[in-house]
Design an enzyme around this catalytic site. Structure first.
Site, mmCIF file in Angstrom:
data_model
loop_
_atom_site.group_PDB
_atom_site.id
_atom_site.type_symbol
_atom_site.label_atom_id
_atom_site.label_comp_id
_atom_site.label_asym_id
_atom_site.label_seq_id
_atom_site.Cartn_x
_atom_site.Cartn_y
_atom_site.Cartn_z
ATOM 1 C CG HIS A 15 -2.029 -1.036 1.111
ATOM 2 N ND1 HIS A 15 -2.755 -1.467 2.194
ATOM 3 C CD2 HIS A 15 -2.489 -1.732 0.048
ATOM 4 C CE1 HIS A 15 -3.636 -2.366 1.793
ATOM 5 N NE2 HIS A 15 -3.483 -2.564 0.507
ATOM 6 C CB CYS A 69 6.557 13.781 -9.431
ATOM 7 S SG CYS A 69 6.126 15.050 -10.656
ATOM 8 C CG ASN A 116 -5.687 -9.864 14.540
ATOM 9 O OD1 ASN A 116 -4.882 -9.099 14.057
ATOM 10 N ND2 ASN A 116 -6.972 -9.541 14.730
HETATM 11 C C1 BV8 Z 1 -8.221 -2.162 -5.406
HETATM 12 C C2 BV8 Z 1 -3.074 3.012 2.461
HETATM 13 C C3 BV8 Z 1 -8.724 -2.404 -7.679
HETATM 14 C C4 BV8 Z 1 -3.709 4.309 2.813
HETATM 15 C C5 BV8 Z 1 -4.933 1.438 2.383
HETATM 16 C C6 BV8 Z 1 -12.786 -6.886 -3.677
HETATM 17 C C7 BV8 Z 1 -11.670 -7.027 -4.497
HETATM 18 C C8 BV8 Z 1 -10.858 -5.930 -4.793
HETATM 19 C C9 BV8 Z 1 -11.147 -4.670 -4.254
HETATM 20 C C10 BV8 Z 1 -12.246 -4.527 -3.446
HETATM 21 C C11 BV8 Z 1 -13.062 -5.626 -3.153
HETATM 22 N N1 BV8 Z 1 -14.050 -5.184 -2.334
HETATM 23 C C12 BV8 Z 1 -13.869 -3.860 -2.090
HETATM 24 C C13 BV8 Z 1 -12.798 -3.429 -2.772
HETATM 25 C C14 BV8 Z 1 -12.307 -2.057 -2.785
HETATM 26 C C15 BV8 Z 1 -11.333 -1.753 -1.655
HETATM 27 C C16 BV8 Z 1 -11.701 -2.393 -0.370
HETATM 28 O O1 BV8 Z 1 -11.186 -3.459 -0.032
HETATM 29 N N2 BV8 Z 1 -12.542 -1.712 0.387
HETATM 30 C C17 BV8 Z 1 -12.901 -2.211 1.701
HETATM 31 C C18 BV8 Z 1 -13.079 -1.022 2.649
HETATM 32 C C19 BV8 Z 1 -14.160 -3.049 1.579
HETATM 33 N N3 BV8 Z 1 -9.990 -2.112 -2.050
HETATM 34 C C20 BV8 Z 1 -9.263 -1.235 -2.771
HETATM 35 O O2 BV8 Z 1 -9.697 -0.174 -3.172
HETATM 36 C C21 BV8 Z 1 -7.824 -1.627 -3.108
HETATM 37 N N4 BV8 Z 1 -7.625 -1.426 -4.508
HETATM 38 O O3 BV8 Z 1 -8.938 -3.081 -5.129
HETATM 39 O O4 BV8 Z 1 -7.985 -1.742 -6.680
HETATM 40 C C22 BV8 Z 1 -8.213 -1.942 -8.972
HETATM 41 C C23 BV8 Z 1 -8.280 -2.830 -10.030
HETATM 42 C C24 BV8 Z 1 -7.820 -2.418 -11.257
HETATM 43 C C25 BV8 Z 1 -7.289 -1.143 -11.415
HETATM 44 C C26 BV8 Z 1 -7.218 -0.279 -10.331
HETATM 45 C C27 BV8 Z 1 -7.690 -0.667 -9.114
HETATM 46 C C28 BV8 Z 1 -6.803 -0.745 -2.439
HETATM 47 C C29 BV8 Z 1 -6.858 -0.868 -0.954
HETATM 48 C C30 BV8 Z 1 -5.705 -0.082 -0.345
HETATM 49 C C31 BV8 Z 1 -6.228 1.148 0.371
HETATM 50 N N5 BV8 Z 1 -5.178 1.755 1.151
HETATM 51 N N6 BV8 Z 1 -3.874 1.931 3.031
HETATM 52 C C32 BV8 Z 1 -3.385 4.711 4.235
HETATM 53 O O5 BV8 Z 1 -2.802 3.921 5.005
HETATM 54 O O6 BV8 Z 1 -3.747 5.846 4.547
HETATM 55 S S1 BV8 Z 1 -5.906 0.296 3.163
HETATM 56 C C33 BV8 Z 1 -6.125 0.526 4.850
HETATM 57 O O7 BV8 Z 1 -6.741 -0.668 5.377
HETATM 58 C C34 BV8 Z 1 -4.916 0.524 5.696
HETATM 59 O O8 BV8 Z 1 -3.880 1.204 5.178
HETATM 60 C C35 BV8 Z 1 -4.553 -0.905 5.922
HETATM 61 O O9 BV8 Z 1 -3.474 -1.176 5.095
HETATM 62 C C36 BV8 Z 1 -5.743 -1.629 5.420
HETATM 63 C C37 BV8 Z 1 -6.135 -2.788 6.241
HETATM 64 O O10 BV8 Z 1 -6.366 -2.351 7.562
HETATM 65 P P1 BV8 Z 1 -5.688 -3.209 8.733
HETATM 66 O O11 BV8 Z 1 -4.217 -3.094 8.591
HETATM 67 O O12 BV8 Z 1 -6.269 -4.562 8.765
HETATM 68 O O13 BV8 Z 1 -6.106 -2.371 10.011
HETATM 69 P P2 BV8 Z 1 -7.475 -2.502 10.825
HETATM 70 O O14 BV8 Z 1 -7.556 -1.345 11.746
HETATM 71 O O15 BV8 Z 1 -8.614 -2.770 9.886
HETATM 72 O O16 BV8 Z 1 -7.277 -3.842 11.694
HETATM 73 C C38 BV8 Z 1 -6.274 -3.878 12.686
HETATM 74 C C39 BV8 Z 1 -6.268 -5.280 13.265
HETATM 75 O O17 BV8 Z 1 -5.218 -5.357 14.246
HETATM 76 C C40 BV8 Z 1 -7.551 -5.654 13.998
HETATM 77 O O18 BV8 Z 1 -7.939 -6.963 13.625
HETATM 78 C C41 BV8 Z 1 -7.168 -5.616 15.476
HETATM 79 O O19 BV8 Z 1 -7.865 -6.593 16.238
HETATM 80 C C42 BV8 Z 1 -5.706 -5.952 15.426
HETATM 81 N N7 BV8 Z 1 -4.912 -5.424 16.547
HETATM 82 C C43 BV8 Z 1 -5.102 -4.262 17.222
HETATM 83 N N8 BV8 Z 1 -4.155 -4.152 18.175
HETATM 84 C C44 BV8 Z 1 -3.352 -5.243 18.081
HETATM 85 C C45 BV8 Z 1 -3.837 -6.060 17.040
HETATM 86 N N9 BV8 Z 1 -3.267 -7.229 16.719
HETATM 87 C C46 BV8 Z 1 -2.185 -7.608 17.434
HETATM 88 N N10 BV8 Z 1 -1.655 -6.876 18.438
HETATM 89 C C47 BV8 Z 1 -2.210 -5.702 18.788
HETATM 90 N N11 BV8 Z 1 -1.684 -4.991 19.813
#
Ligand code: BV8
Length: 243
Positions: free
Chosen positions: A117, A125, A210
């Site tokens: 990501h 740029c 996790n």
């Molecule tokens: C794309 C950078 C297509 C920005 C991020 C099906 C297939 C393909 C795509 C999709 C699909 N369905 C939906 C989509 C679209 C979308 C998507 O998935 N949306 C979601 C919301 C449903 N996906 C996309 O848009 C992706 N691109 O598919 O492109 C395409 C095809 C052709 C041509 C062009 C394009 C791009 C997704 C990337 C977005 N950017 N990050 C930034 O950081 O600002 S994603 C964002 O969520 C975060 O950056 C992170 O990387 C990502 C996942 O989050 P997590 O890391 O899991 O964090 P979260 O808070 O959710 O969970 C934390 C976990 O840690 C929890 O489980 C918690 O219990 C645990 N935890 C907490 N404390 C601890 C712990 N574990 C251990 N120890 C602890 N102490």
């Protein structure tokens, strides 16, 4: 830590990390109660459309996170160090894929984490596609150090709706790995959330480490739950002791 894995020492391992591995280093996750998306809408700061609509707001969002990441209290933790140890001591290939845009894996000793990501401490740029290190603030006037044009610099980060980086390399590694380990991710964001199914379909053993079972926990053959700084070092020890 009891684990039902029996792997040859040259087994190929793919690791996927998410924001949970950096939580105990002081960086917020996204979807926990105190997470980033509880304070700001991803549609307003993490999509190409948001950048066109209000570039100053998007730059400010990433400028704040870039400053927070460089706070001296934000340091790699025992989970980052344990993965670096596994990379050093495991005889087979280890590919670390991270969804995180922080640099804590590198600072924790990992040599080549794959930032699918993008990276918070880099800028790109939009005119010449040049990627540069960036530790300061970006503004809507920032000029590209390569082509010199102003106003085209953006965070080198993959937004929603944009293609993650090095997907071919990742799918190639998932097709050949013997072990897939997912650490600190909620399994909400695709295509990363689909990696476990990909690895399992090719015969890999799949493990989730996790704080608590993620939305995709049932897809894993094995799970160990607790803070990353406890479960990740214990899991790495168990793997290396198999020797
Ligand atoms: C794309 C950078 C297509 C920005 C991020 C099906 C297939 C393909 C795509 C999709 C699909 N369905 C939906 C989509 C679209 C979308 C998507 O998935 N949306 C979601 C919301 C449903 N996906 C996309 O848009 C992706 N691109 O598919 O492109 C395409 C095809 C052709 C041509 C062009 C394009 C791009 C997704 C990337 C977005 N950017 N990050 C930034 O950081 O600002 S994603 C964002 O969520 C975060 O950056 C992170 O990387 C990502 C996942 O989050 P997590 O890391 O899991 O964090 P979260 O808070 O959710 O969970 C934390 C976990 O840690 C929890 O489980 C918690 O219990 C645990 N935890 C907490 N404390 C601890 C712990 N574990 C251990 N120890 C602890 N102490």
């Amino acid at each position: 830590m009891p684990t039902n894995i029996r792997l040859p020492r040259d087994a190929r391992i793919v690791i996927l990390t998410g924001a949970g591995i950096s939580r105990e280093s002081g960086l917020h996750t996204f979807r926990d109660a105190d997470g980033i998306w509880a304070k700001v809408r991803l549609e307003d700061v993490a999509t190409p459309e948001a950048f066109v609509r209000d570039p100053a707001q998007v730059q400010a969002f990433y400028n704040t996170r870039r400053r927070d990441l460089q706070d001296r209290n934000v340091q790699p933790n025992a989970a980052h160090a344990a993965l670096a140890r596994l990379e050093r001591e495991w005889r087979g290939e280890v590919l670390l894929v991270t969804q995180n845009i922080d640099d804590l894996h590198e600072r924790g000793g990992s040599r080549h984490p794959l930032h699918m990501h993008g990276e918070l401490l880099k800028a790109r740029c939009q005119y010449c596609d040049h990627v540069v290190e960036e530790r300061g603030d970006l503004s809507v006037e920032s000029a590209c150090p390569h082509c010199g044009l102003p106003g085209g610099m953006r965070p080198h980060v993959v937004w929603f709706g944009e293609m993650p980086l090095e997907m071919e390399r990742i799918y190639g590694a998932l097709a050949e790995c013997d072990l897939f380990v997912s650490i600190g991710t909620s399994g909400n964001v695709y295509p990363a959330a689909g990696f476990v199914a990909e690895a399992r379909a090719h015969g890999a053993h799949t493990v989730e480490l996790n704080l608590e079972p993620s939305d995709g926990a049932r897809a894993f053959a094995e799970g160990h739950y607790g803070p990353a700084t406890e479960v990740v070092p214990a899991f790495v020890d168990a793997l290396l002791q198999q020797g």
